[in-house]
Scaffold this active site. Structure first.
Site, PDB file in Angstrom:
ATOM      1  N   GLY A   1      -9.182 -14.260  -0.724  1.00  0.00           N
ATOM      2  CA  GLY A   1      -8.298 -15.426  -0.546  1.00  0.00           C
ATOM      3  C   GLY A   1      -8.634 -16.111   0.772  1.00  0.00           C
ATOM      4  O   GLY A   1      -9.408 -17.065   0.823  1.00  0.00           O
TER       5      GLY A   1
ATOM      6  N   ASP B   1      -8.412  -6.045  -4.455  1.00  0.00           N
ATOM      7  CA  ASP B   1      -7.626  -7.220  -4.089  1.00  0.00           C
ATOM      8  C   ASP B   1      -6.888  -7.018  -2.773  1.00  0.00           C
ATOM      9  O   ASP B   1      -5.991  -6.194  -2.667  1.00  0.00           O
ATOM     10  CB  ASP B   1      -6.601  -7.501  -5.206  1.00  0.00           C
ATOM     11  CG  ASP B   1      -5.807  -8.762  -4.968  1.00  0.00           C
ATOM     12  OD1 ASP B   1      -4.847  -8.995  -5.737  1.00  0.00           O
ATOM     13  OD2 ASP B   1      -6.117  -9.514  -4.029  1.00  0.00           O
ATOM     14  N   GLY B   2      -7.326  -7.809  -1.754  1.00  0.00           N
ATOM     15  CA  GLY B   2      -6.572  -7.799  -0.507  1.00  0.00           C
ATOM     16  C   GLY B   2      -7.454  -7.530   0.700  1.00  0.00           C
ATOM     17  O   GLY B   2      -7.982  -6.422   0.834  1.00  0.00           O
ATOM     18  N   GLY B   3      -7.607  -8.541   1.546  1.00  0.00           N
ATOM     19  CA  GLY B   3      -8.340  -8.355   2.797  1.00  0.00           C
ATOM     20  C   GLY B   3      -9.837  -8.250   2.655  1.00  0.00           C
ATOM     21  O   GLY B   3     -10.534  -7.812   3.578  1.00  0.00           O
TER      22      GLY B   3
ATOM     23  N   MET C   1       4.402 -14.238  -7.654  1.00  0.00           N
ATOM     24  CA  MET C   1       5.325 -13.330  -6.963  1.00  0.00           C
ATOM     25  C   MET C   1       6.763 -13.724  -7.298  1.00  0.00           C
ATOM     26  O   MET C   1       7.104 -14.906  -7.253  1.00  0.00           O
ATOM     27  CB  MET C   1       5.096 -13.423  -5.458  1.00  0.00           C
ATOM     28  CG  MET C   1       3.680 -13.047  -5.066  1.00  0.00           C
ATOM     29  SD  MET C   1       3.407 -13.265  -3.298  1.00  0.00           S
ATOM     30  CE  MET C   1       1.707 -12.736  -3.193  1.00  0.00           C
TER      31      MET C   1
ATOM     32  N   HIS D   1      -2.349 -12.502 -11.451  1.00  0.00           N
ATOM     33  CA  HIS D   1      -1.847 -11.242 -10.896  1.00  0.00           C
ATOM     34  C   HIS D   1      -0.332 -11.323 -10.806  1.00  0.00           C
ATOM     35  O   HIS D   1       0.215 -12.031  -9.949  1.00  0.00           O
ATOM     36  CB  HIS D   1      -2.482 -11.050  -9.501  1.00  0.00           C
ATOM     37  CG  HIS D   1      -2.006  -9.841  -8.791  1.00  0.00           C
ATOM     38  ND1 HIS D   1      -2.301  -9.628  -7.448  1.00  0.00           N
ATOM     39  CD2 HIS D   1      -1.263  -8.778  -9.176  1.00  0.00           C
ATOM     40  CE1 HIS D   1      -1.759  -8.478  -7.060  1.00  0.00           C
ATOM     41  NE2 HIS D   1      -1.125  -7.950  -8.089  1.00  0.00           N
TER      42      HIS D   1
ATOM     43  N   SER E   1      -8.514 -16.169  -4.451  1.00  0.00           N
ATOM     44  CA  SER E   1      -7.078 -16.396  -4.623  1.00  0.00           C
ATOM     45  C   SER E   1      -6.677 -17.675  -3.892  1.00  0.00           C
ATOM     46  O   SER E   1      -7.077 -17.884  -2.747  1.00  0.00           O
ATOM     47  CB  SER E   1      -6.273 -15.232  -4.024  1.00  0.00           C
ATOM     48  OG  SER E   1      -4.922 -15.622  -3.833  1.00  0.00           O
TER      49      SER E   1
ATOM     50  N   HIS F   1      -8.202 -16.483  -9.007  1.00  0.00           N
ATOM     51  CA  HIS F   1      -7.119 -15.501  -8.912  1.00  0.00           C
ATOM     52  C   HIS F   1      -5.814 -16.197  -8.563  1.00  0.00           C
ATOM     53  O   HIS F   1      -5.739 -16.953  -7.571  1.00  0.00           O
ATOM     54  CB  HIS F   1      -7.466 -14.474  -7.830  1.00  0.00           C
ATOM     55  CG  HIS F   1      -6.574 -13.273  -7.776  1.00  0.00           C
ATOM     56  ND1 HIS F   1      -6.646 -12.230  -8.665  1.00  0.00           N
ATOM     57  CD2 HIS F   1      -5.565 -12.977  -6.921  1.00  0.00           C
ATOM     58  CE1 HIS F   1      -5.727 -11.320  -8.338  1.00  0.00           C
ATOM     59  NE2 HIS F   1      -5.067 -11.738  -7.288  1.00  0.00           N
TER      60      HIS F   1
ATOM     61  N   GLY G   1       2.060  -8.955  -1.626  1.00  0.00           N
ATOM     62  CA  GLY G   1       3.119  -9.859  -1.160  1.00  0.00           C
ATOM     63  C   GLY G   1       2.608 -11.015  -0.333  1.00  0.00           C
ATOM     64  O   GLY G   1       3.208 -12.087  -0.340  1.00  0.00           O
ATOM     65  N   PHE G   2       1.466 -10.806   0.362  1.00  0.00           N
ATOM     66  CA  PHE G   2       0.997 -11.869   1.246  1.00  0.00           C
ATOM     67  C   PHE G   2      -0.528 -11.874   1.324  1.00  0.00           C
ATOM     68  O   PHE G   2      -1.156 -10.835   1.213  1.00  0.00           O
ATOM     69  CB  PHE G   2       1.580 -11.695   2.665  1.00  0.00           C
ATOM     70  CG  PHE G   2       3.080 -11.757   2.686  1.00  0.00           C
ATOM     71  CD1 PHE G   2       3.828 -10.594   2.525  1.00  0.00           C
ATOM     72  CD2 PHE G   2       3.739 -12.973   2.795  1.00  0.00           C
ATOM     73  CE1 PHE G   2       5.229 -10.641   2.501  1.00  0.00           C
ATOM     74  CE2 PHE G   2       5.136 -13.035   2.775  1.00  0.00           C
ATOM     75  CZ  PHE G   2       5.876 -11.869   2.625  1.00  0.00           C
TER      76      PHE G   2
ATOM     77  N   MET H   1       2.956 -10.056  -9.729  1.00  0.00           N
ATOM     78  CA  MET H   1       3.708  -9.163  -8.857  1.00  0.00           C
ATOM     79  C   MET H   1       5.186  -9.392  -9.176  1.00  0.00           C
ATOM     80  O   MET H   1       5.900 -10.119  -8.483  1.00  0.00           O
ATOM     81  CB  MET H   1       3.378  -9.457  -7.392  1.00  0.00           C
ATOM     82  CG  MET H   1       1.989  -8.976  -7.022  1.00  0.00           C
ATOM     83  SD  MET H   1       1.292  -9.746  -5.558  1.00  0.00           S
ATOM     84  CE  MET H   1       0.529 -11.194  -6.296  1.00  0.00           C
TER      85      MET H   1
ATOM     86  N   GLY I   1      -4.051 -12.786   3.625  1.00  0.00           N
ATOM     87  CA  GLY I   1      -4.414 -12.710   5.037  1.00  0.00           C
ATOM     88  C   GLY I   1      -4.134 -11.376   5.715  1.00  0.00           C
ATOM     89  O   GLY I   1      -4.145 -11.269   6.939  1.00  0.00           O
TER      90      GLY I   1
ATOM     91  N   ASP J   1      -1.877 -15.644  -7.780  1.00  0.00           N
ATOM     92  CA  ASP J   1      -0.892 -14.619  -7.385  1.00  0.00           C
ATOM     93  C   ASP J   1       0.534 -15.068  -7.666  1.00  0.00           C
ATOM     94  O   ASP J   1       1.062 -15.941  -6.978  1.00  0.00           O
ATOM     95  CB  ASP J   1      -1.049 -14.317  -5.884  1.00  0.00           C
ATOM     96  CG  ASP J   1      -2.293 -13.504  -5.601  1.00  0.00           C
ATOM     97  OD1 ASP J   1      -3.125 -13.945  -4.787  1.00  0.00           O
ATOM     98  OD2 ASP J   1      -2.431 -12.434  -6.220  1.00  0.00           O
TER      99      ASP J   1
ATOM    100  N   MET K   1      -5.145  -2.524  -5.377  1.00  0.00           N
ATOM    101  CA  MET K   1      -4.733  -3.280  -4.188  1.00  0.00           C
ATOM    102  C   MET K   1      -5.283  -2.625  -2.933  1.00  0.00           C
ATOM    103  O   MET K   1      -5.145  -1.403  -2.752  1.00  0.00           O
ATOM    104  CB  MET K   1      -3.205  -3.361  -4.111  1.00  0.00           C
ATOM    105  CG  MET K   1      -2.530  -4.143  -5.225  1.00  0.00           C
ATOM    106  SD  MET K   1      -3.154  -5.801  -5.433  1.00  0.00           S
ATOM    107  CE  MET K   1      -2.654  -6.540  -3.868  1.00  0.00           C
TER     108      MET K   1
HETATM  109  C1  DX5 Z   1      -1.592 -10.178  -2.142  1.00  0.00           C
HETATM  110  C2  DX5 Z   1      -2.380 -10.830  -3.270  1.00  0.00           C
HETATM  111  C3  DX5 Z   1      -3.846 -11.006  -2.940  1.00  0.00           C
HETATM  112  C4  DX5 Z   1      -4.076 -11.901  -1.706  1.00  0.00           C
HETATM  113  C5  DX5 Z   1      -5.546 -11.947  -1.400  1.00  0.00           C
HETATM  114  O1  DX5 Z   1      -0.349  -9.748  -2.616  1.00  0.00           O
HETATM  115  O2  DX5 Z   1      -2.305 -10.080  -4.453  1.00  0.00           O
HETATM  116  O3  DX5 Z   1      -4.511 -11.555  -4.071  1.00  0.00           O
HETATM  117  O4  DX5 Z   1      -3.602 -13.188  -1.962  1.00  0.00           O
HETATM  118  O5  DX5 Z   1      -5.698 -12.742  -0.248  1.00  0.00           O
HETATM  119  P1  DX5 Z   1      -6.577 -12.187   0.974  1.00  0.00           P
HETATM  120  O6  DX5 Z   1      -7.986 -12.096   0.439  1.00  0.00           O
HETATM  121  O7  DX5 Z   1      -6.410 -13.237   2.037  1.00  0.00           O
HETATM  122  O8  DX5 Z   1      -6.021 -10.840   1.337  1.00  0.00           O
HETATM  123 ZN    ZN Z   2      -3.658 -10.774  -6.045  1.00  0.00          ZN
END
Ligand code: DX5
Ligand code: ZN
Length: 214
Positions: A195, A173-175, A35, A64, A6, A31, A140-141, A66, A143, A33, A135
């Site tokens: 990401g 997806d996420g972390g 939002m 993606h 991402s 990817h 939303g963010f 959101m 990191g 994102d 997820m």
């Molecule tokens: C969060 C996004 C994720 C995020 C992944 O809302 O959908 O795709 O950017 O980034 P990391 O891998 O840093 O969690």
């Molecule tokens: Zn995402």
């Protein structure tokens, strides 16, 4: 596993460099994102940015959404160059109609679930989607910390698909990073989004290759 980095955490003044980094990392997808500041408390970018990035790489765009109303912009994202269009089960769009709309445009429909949404909420849609995006953070963010308690959802979705003879890709997806990618593979994930792990990596290529080998 496939890797879909991402670019959300990149320097938005240098997005082309971020695409180049992803391309050079050997990743499978890119990817993106999106939002809307309503469905999630953050605002990122939309079709014009995706259109600008499209000519920079042949990597499939794993978009993606959101968004509260993704159905209003499916054509715009498809025309901008999206290949896989993920939208949230929790949004206000008509789910089956939106899935069909994405497919009618020749794009890949994917349904996304937030941490509080149980795996079986997507079971009624498994006949119609190509992918489920689970997820492992609150959307939303970038990191944020990986939510390992989401992993049983992957296994539950895969078991339901096996029972019904369905081929549905599951993406996390996420972390996700070097420390937990093996857990994702063990749970049955086919693709992971990374990401900050990729953008903070000493050697993004080595990280991507290691995760692809799981
Ligand atoms: C969060 C996004 C994720 C995020 C992944 O809302 O959908 O795709 O950017 O980034 P990391 O891998 O840093 O969690
Ligand atoms: Zn995402």
């Amino acid at each position: 596993m496939k890797v879909s980095p991402s670019i959300l955490t990149c320097d938005f003044a240098r997005m082309a460099d971020a695409v180049a980094l992803v391309e050079q990392s050997g990743a499978d997808w890119l990817h993106l994102d999106v939002m809307d500041g309503i469905f999630v408390p953050n605002l990122s970018f939309g079709p014009p940015v995706i259109r600008s990035l499209r000519p920079l790489t042949a990597l499939p765009f794993d978009v993606h959404l959101m968004m509260q109303h993704p159905e209003r912009l499916i054509d715009a994202f498809a025309n901008a160059g999206a290949d896989i269009i993920n939208f949230h089960l929790e949004c206000d769009a008509p789910i089956l109609e939106t899935i069909s709309h994405i497919r009618a445009l020749g794009k890949t429909p994917a349904l996304t679930i937030k941490p509080n949404t149980p795996a079986d909420a997507v079971f009624p849609y498994l006949d119609w989607v190509d992918m489920v995006l689970v997820m492992t953070v609150e959307p939303g963010f970038g990191g944020q910390s990986f939510m390992a308690d989401m992993l049983p959802k992957v296994t539950a979705i895969k078991q339901e698909c096996a029972k019904r003879g369905l081929q549905v890709t599951v993406e996390l997806d996420g972390g996700v990073g070097a420390k937990n990618a093996d857990l994702c593979a063990a749970a049955g994930a086919d693709v992971v989004v990374m990401g900050s792990a990729v953008f903070n990596a000493e050697d993004p290529k080595a990280l991507v290759a290691a995760v692809q080998a799981l």
